[in-house]
Design an enzyme around this catalytic site. Structure first.
Site, PDB file in Angstrom:
ATOM      1  N   CYS A 299       1.625  83.858  28.447  1.00 57.56           N
ATOM      2  CA  CYS A 299       2.309  82.587  28.578  1.00 57.56           C
ATOM      3  C   CYS A 299       3.228  82.428  27.372  1.00 57.56           C
ATOM      4  O   CYS A 299       3.222  83.281  26.482  1.00 57.56           O
ATOM      5  CB  CYS A 299       1.261  81.466  28.582  1.00 57.56           C
ATOM      6  SG  CYS A 299       1.605  80.182  29.762  1.00 57.56           S
TER       7      CYS A 299
ATOM      8  N   CYS B 117       8.123  90.074  29.103  1.00 57.68           N
ATOM      9  CA  CYS B 117       7.168  90.734  28.223  1.00 57.68           C
ATOM     10  C   CYS B 117       7.768  92.009  27.647  1.00 57.68           C
ATOM     11  O   CYS B 117       7.878  93.004  28.363  1.00 57.68           O
ATOM     12  CB  CYS B 117       5.897  91.063  28.981  1.00 57.68           C
ATOM     13  SG  CYS B 117       5.120  89.601  29.636  1.00 57.68           S
TER      14      CYS B 117
ATOM     15  N   CYS C  61       5.604  81.006  33.474  1.00 60.45           N
ATOM     16  CA  CYS C  61       6.535  80.345  32.560  1.00 60.45           C
ATOM     17  C   CYS C  61       7.789  81.179  32.340  1.00 60.45           C
ATOM     18  O   CYS C  61       8.445  81.051  31.315  1.00 60.45           O
ATOM     19  CB  CYS C  61       5.846  80.016  31.255  1.00 60.45           C
ATOM     20  SG  CYS C  61       4.539  81.147  30.796  1.00 60.45           S
TER      21      CYS C  61
END
Length: 132
Positions: A11, A89, A85
């Site tokens: 997140c 990554c 969200c």
């Protein structure tokens, strides 16, 4: 002995949904996968509503067992779960990735939080089945 799959719940702030997912992963699926949570930024504390409701519903004190972590602080996960969200990554390309698409319940009434927690529980159980 085979190594367990490592799942990273990611997140932005690693203070609410991803922390709940890590706790429920440890509670409900530790026989199948290792659970870690992390964020692209740090918060100085875990969301107090998440802490309170996880204690109330599951008897899990995530303040005592977890801390806010950056993606670089956890082992490279086999499975990356984005909490919803729109987090990108870095350096996790090629891994299995899921986006659970969950809205952040921060600042919402308990009913909204509890609904999010229930959705995370269901998704953790589904992930456990998928990885079994």
């Amino acid at each position: 002995m085979c190594r367990k799959t490592e799942s990273g719940f990611v997140c932005v702030h690693n203070s609410c949904r991803s922390q709940i997912a890590e706790a429920l992963g440890r509670e409900l699926a530790s026989d199948v996968f290792e659970s870690y949570s992390a964020g692209t930024e740090l918060k100085d504390h875990i969301n107090p509503d998440a802490v309170r409701l996880m204690k109330q519903v599951y008897g899990i004190d995530i303040e005592q067992t977890q801390r806010s972590k950056l993606i670089s602080d956890i082992p490279a996960p086999d499975v990356v779960v984005l909490m919803g969200c729109n987090v990108s990554c870095p350096n996790l390309a090629g891994q299995s990735t899921e986006n659970w698409g969950l809205e952040d319940p921060s600042g919402q009434p308990d009913e909204v939080f509890l609904d999010t927690i229930r959705q995370i529980e269901e998704k953790v159980i589904q992930l456990k089945r998928k990885l079994s």
